[in-house]
Design a protein around this motif. Structure first.
Motif, PDB file in Angstrom:
ATOM      1  N   ARG A  99      75.185 -54.609 -39.027  1.00  0.00           N
ATOM      2  CA  ARG A  99      75.853 -55.876 -39.308  1.00  0.00           C
ATOM      3  C   ARG A  99      76.162 -56.613 -38.004  1.00  0.00           C
ATOM      4  O   ARG A  99      75.903 -56.118 -36.903  1.00  0.00           O
ATOM      5  CB  ARG A  99      77.144 -55.634 -40.099  1.00  0.00           C
ATOM      6  CG  ARG A  99      76.912 -54.967 -41.445  1.00  0.00           C
ATOM      7  CD  ARG A  99      76.087 -55.832 -42.370  1.00  0.00           C
ATOM      8  NE  ARG A  99      75.758 -55.152 -43.619  1.00  0.00           N
ATOM      9  CZ  ARG A  99      75.039 -55.705 -44.600  1.00  0.00           C
ATOM     10  NH1 ARG A  99      74.573 -56.931 -44.446  1.00  0.00           N
ATOM     11  NH2 ARG A  99      74.780 -55.037 -45.700  1.00  0.00           N
ATOM     12  N   GLU A 100      76.749 -57.775 -38.139  1.00  0.00           N
ATOM     13  CA  GLU A 100      77.024 -58.631 -36.985  1.00  0.00           C
ATOM     14  C   GLU A 100      77.972 -57.965 -35.998  1.00  0.00           C
ATOM     15  O   GLU A 100      77.820 -58.096 -34.780  1.00  0.00           O
ATOM     16  CB  GLU A 100      77.612 -59.960 -37.470  1.00  0.00           C
ATOM     17  CG  GLU A 100      77.894 -60.964 -36.361  1.00  0.00           C
ATOM     18  CD  GLU A 100      76.624 -61.563 -35.772  1.00  0.00           C
ATOM     19  OE1 GLU A 100      76.680 -62.037 -34.629  1.00  0.00           O
ATOM     20  OE2 GLU A 100      75.591 -61.535 -36.457  1.00  0.00           O
ATOM     21  N   GLN A 137      76.974 -60.656 -42.373  1.00  0.00           N
ATOM     22  CA  GLN A 137      75.720 -61.070 -41.748  1.00  0.00           C
ATOM     23  C   GLN A 137      74.993 -59.872 -41.158  1.00  0.00           C
ATOM     24  O   GLN A 137      75.596 -59.044 -40.487  1.00  0.00           O
ATOM     25  CB  GLN A 137      76.002 -62.105 -40.654  1.00  0.00           C
ATOM     26  CG  GLN A 137      76.635 -63.394 -41.164  1.00  0.00           C
ATOM     27  CD  GLN A 137      76.881 -64.387 -40.052  1.00  0.00           C
ATOM     28  OE1 GLN A 137      76.567 -64.119 -38.895  1.00  0.00           O
ATOM     29  NE2 GLN A 137      77.436 -65.534 -40.403  1.00  0.00           N
ATOM     30  N   LYS A 138      73.655 -59.817 -41.420  1.00  0.00           N
ATOM     31  CA  LYS A 138      72.823 -58.750 -40.885  1.00  0.00           C
ATOM     32  C   LYS A 138      72.374 -59.106 -39.467  1.00  0.00           C
ATOM     33  O   LYS A 138      72.362 -60.264 -39.075  1.00  0.00           O
ATOM     34  CB  LYS A 138      71.608 -58.518 -41.781  1.00  0.00           C
ATOM     35  CG  LYS A 138      71.954 -58.031 -43.174  1.00  0.00           C
ATOM     36  CD  LYS A 138      70.692 -57.782 -43.972  1.00  0.00           C
ATOM     37  CE  LYS A 138      71.019 -57.259 -45.370  1.00  0.00           C
ATOM     38  NZ  LYS A 138      69.793 -56.996 -46.163  1.00  0.00           N
ATOM     39  N   ARG A 139      71.980 -58.043 -38.738  1.00  0.00           N
ATOM     40  CA  ARG A 139      71.556 -58.246 -37.365  1.00  0.00           C
ATOM     41  C   ARG A 139      70.612 -57.121 -36.968  1.00  0.00           C
ATOM     42  O   ARG A 139      70.765 -55.970 -37.428  1.00  0.00           O
ATOM     43  CB  ARG A 139      72.771 -58.276 -36.435  1.00  0.00           C
ATOM     44  CG  ARG A 139      72.470 -58.708 -35.023  1.00  0.00           C
ATOM     45  CD  ARG A 139      73.757 -58.794 -34.225  1.00  0.00           C
ATOM     46  NE  ARG A 139      73.529 -59.212 -32.860  1.00  0.00           N
ATOM     47  CZ  ARG A 139      74.483 -59.358 -31.942  1.00  0.00           C
ATOM     48  NH1 ARG A 139      75.738 -59.108 -32.280  1.00  0.00           N
ATOM     49  NH2 ARG A 139      74.192 -59.738 -30.718  1.00  0.00           N
ATOM     50  N   SER A 140      69.632 -57.446 -36.103  1.00  0.00           N
ATOM     51  CA  SER A 140      68.666 -56.442 -35.643  1.00  0.00           C
ATOM     52  C   SER A 140      68.614 -56.333 -34.129  1.00  0.00           C
ATOM     53  O   SER A 140      67.919 -55.456 -33.618  1.00  0.00           O
ATOM     54  CB  SER A 140      67.255 -56.777 -36.168  1.00  0.00           C
ATOM     55  OG  SER A 140      66.847 -58.056 -35.681  1.00  0.00           O
ATOM     56  N   GLU A 141      69.335 -57.160 -33.413  1.00  0.00           N
ATOM     57  CA  GLU A 141      69.381 -57.105 -31.956  1.00  0.00           C
ATOM     58  C   GLU A 141      70.838 -56.959 -31.520  1.00  0.00           C
ATOM     59  O   GLU A 141      71.702 -57.729 -31.950  1.00  0.00           O
ATOM     60  CB  GLU A 141      68.762 -58.356 -31.341  1.00  0.00           C
ATOM     61  CG  GLU A 141      67.268 -58.495 -31.631  1.00  0.00           C
ATOM     62  CD  GLU A 141      66.671 -59.706 -30.952  1.00  0.00           C
ATOM     63  OE1 GLU A 141      67.455 -60.463 -30.321  1.00  0.00           O
ATOM     64  OE2 GLU A 141      65.456 -59.907 -31.039  1.00  0.00           O
ATOM     65  N   PHE A 142      71.052 -55.971 -30.638  1.00  0.00           N
ATOM     66  CA  PHE A 142      72.415 -55.655 -30.231  1.00  0.00           C
ATOM     67  C   PHE A 142      72.453 -55.426 -28.719  1.00  0.00           C
ATOM     68  O   PHE A 142      71.447 -55.074 -28.101  1.00  0.00           O
ATOM     69  CB  PHE A 142      72.931 -54.391 -30.944  1.00  0.00           C
ATOM     70  CG  PHE A 142      72.923 -54.493 -32.433  1.00  0.00           C
ATOM     71  CD1 PHE A 142      74.018 -54.975 -33.112  1.00  0.00           C
ATOM     72  CD2 PHE A 142      71.800 -54.103 -33.164  1.00  0.00           C
ATOM     73  CE1 PHE A 142      74.026 -55.062 -34.491  1.00  0.00           C
ATOM     74  CE2 PHE A 142      71.798 -54.187 -34.541  1.00  0.00           C
ATOM     75  CZ  PHE A 142      72.909 -54.673 -35.214  1.00  0.00           C
TER      76      PHE A 142
END
Length: 552
Positions: A99-100, A137-142
């Motif tokens: 997630r975000e 909110q979804k996320r794929s870069e951290f």
């Protein structure tokens, strides 16, 4: 016999060969395995980190609560070579964890202010910990954290933001204390370029976050605080952890109202350097005054107390206030800005007067002789403080105007300090001494000393004569002669002691004398009655006649 010519006939078989069964089955199985592998794989994510120390593709795992949820598949430099880009393949079903506000950090052996952690990775190697987020909110870069977060995934509490003018006062992981007990940790440290202020995010665990109030103040823990001021020499030592790592303490200062409990998002708090700064700035209602001093202000520092007969009622704010003007230079006056803190006065009186009313009271007190002066608070450090008191003699000497102002501040009347007064007294004494006939006095003193010298010589001669007398043989025999004389006297006195013959004879003689004196009593009585009896003789007296008794 001739053999007839034979001809072979070739025909195409239409039947399926069993040889193809095994390859076809193998192909179907491989396809199924590929399909199953693709369907069981989770999403691919990208992580950014500053260094790839301890991270290896195909070996470094991603865990959540010690359970494997992914693995690092690729490690490479970024295009600008400033950071490391990691590619990871997550397990199936981990989409809801990405997630975000999800967080990643590297778990490895660490020794910090909060203790030792990551010892389990000494044998298994470092791994990446995932804290799932709860955002929609979804996320794929951290971006991976450089240090593990202070609060655990299930930790409950309140996050507080502190601001300060300087950076480097706190570090991540340092303790947050209340009354000497650790109630939280420093979570993040940053610096705002626009406002040019350092920011420190604290996490205070439950239930200690209920201690936060609107009047709460935060200040640094120095571990050991050594102060030399007007109150003397003061040394304070905190706990061992605070002594080694520092940290921050929060509380509501004594003497200040507690305020209301904080509900919702806490406001930003200011980070003070020490408790003394908190106490000096915790009062909101103040009356600023400018004091113009003629004597030296060396030793007077901002934060010095302003006292009325030993009770603190204010604080020195600025020393000096501004560059002195032409008139001030001519008068040799140095302006000092002080703040009279009304909350301190409220503790002394029962009434709660407004700022305007207090200004009017001070203006009236100025007319009655209220003055300020500098006094020495500590002889060792030379620190000064401002003392306020009534000096009725100054009313006629120095009339005051309550409307006088300096740089738009009202002026507080002052008098010369004790040092200047002492200096003037010394000057007066020296001037009086200068007028004395010193030469004549010294001459007389010399003459007296010469006379004393002659008397000393005579005394020396007398002492020498006494010494000769004491050393003479006759003088040496005096104690023996005196002892013999005392023995003879004792023998004589012993002859007259009770029971001796001499004592008895003296006693008999005294008895006879006493008897003779008794016989002389009638003669003495007659002479007392008739002094001429020895010449004319005494008149004879008739014998007394018996008195006749009463007859019946």
């Amino acid at each position: 016999m001739d053999n007839p010519q034979s001809t072979a006939r070739v025909t195409v078989s239409r039947r399926f060969s069993a040889v193809w069964i095994i390859p076809i089955v193998s192909l179907i199985a491989a396809g199924w395995m590929v399909y199953q592998y693709m369907t069981e794989q989770g999403p691919e994510i990208h992580l950014t980190v500053q260094t790839a120390e301890g991270i290896e593709p195909g070996k470094t795992l991603i865990k959540a609560r010690s359970v494997k949820v992914g693995i690092i598949t690729q490690v490479k430099l970024s295009k600008d070579y400033r950071q490391i880009e990691l590619t990871a393949r997550m397990d199936n079903g981990t989409e809801r964890m990405l997630r975000e506000n999800s967080e990643f950090w590297l778990v490895k052996p660490r020794i910090g202010t909060e203790g030792v952690s990551g010892l389990e990775t000494l044998l298994s190697g470092p791994y990446i910990e995932l804290r799932p987020g709860d955002s929609d909110q979804k996320r794929s870069e951290f971006v991976m954290l450089s240090n593990p977060p202070v609060a655990g995934p299930d930790a409950k509490g309140t996050r507080v933001m502190l601001t300060a003018n300087e950076a480097g006062k706190l570090a991540v992981g340092e303790p947050v204390m209340f009354e000497g007990f650790v109630v939280g940790r420093v979570e993040k440290v940053g610096f705002d370029v626009d406002s040019r202020q350092a920011s420190y995010q604290l996490f205070i665990f439950q239930p200690y976050d209920k201690l936060l109030r609107t009047r709460t103040r935060f200040w640094l823990n120095s571990g050991m605080d050594i102060t030399l001021n007007t109150q003397g020499f003061n040394v304070q030592v905190a706990s061992l952890e605070t002594l080694l790592s520092g940290g921050v303490t929060f509380a509501v200062p004594k003497g200040s109202p507690e305020g209301e409990a904080i509900t919702g998002q806490p406001p930003e708090f200011r980070l003070y350097d020490n408790l003394q700064e908190v106490r000096s700035q915790m009062y909101e209602k103040i009356i600023p005054y400018v004091m113009l001093f003629n004597d030296s202000i060396r030793g007077l520092q901002p934060g010095a107390p302003v006292e009325y007969r030993g009770i603190r009622i204010g604080t020195v704010a600025q020393v000096p206030l501004a560059m002195v003007g032409v008139n001030s230079v001519a008068k040799m006056e140095i302006p000092v800005l002080v703040n009279i803190e009304l909350e301190r006065i409220y503790h002394l009186v029962s009434s709660r007067q407004t700022v305007t009313q207090m200004e009017e009271n001070f203006a009236s007190a100025f007319k009655n002789g209220l003055r300020a002066t500098l006094k020495t608070g500590n002889l060792l450090s030379g620190a000064l403080y401002v003392d306020i008191n009534y000096y009725p003699d100054e009313v006629d000497k120095q009339p005051t105007d309550s409307r006088q102002r300096f740089h738009d501040y009202p002026v507080f009347p002052t008098i010369e300090g004790e040092f200047v007064q002492l200096q003037q007294q010394l000057e007066n004494i020296l001037s009086k001494i200068e007028k004395l006939p010193i030469d004549k006095t010294v001459e007389q003193l010399n003459h007296t000393l010469s006379q004393f010298g002659g008397a000393g010589e005579q005394l020396q001669q007398t002492l020498s004569r006494v010494d000769e007398l004491l050393t003479d043989k006759d003088t040496a025999q005096l104690p023996q002669m005196l002892s013999e004389t005392l023995q003879q006297l004792q023998a004589v006195l012993k002859g007259y002691s009770p029971g001796s013959g001499n004592y008895h004879e003296i006693e008999q003689a005294l008895l006879r004398v006493n008897k003779a004196l008794g016989q002389l009593d009638p003669l003495l009585k007659t002479l007392n009655d008739q002094p001429d009896a020895l010449i004319f003789g005494t008149q004879g007296t008739q014998d007394p006649l018996p008195v006749k008794g009463n007859q019946p």
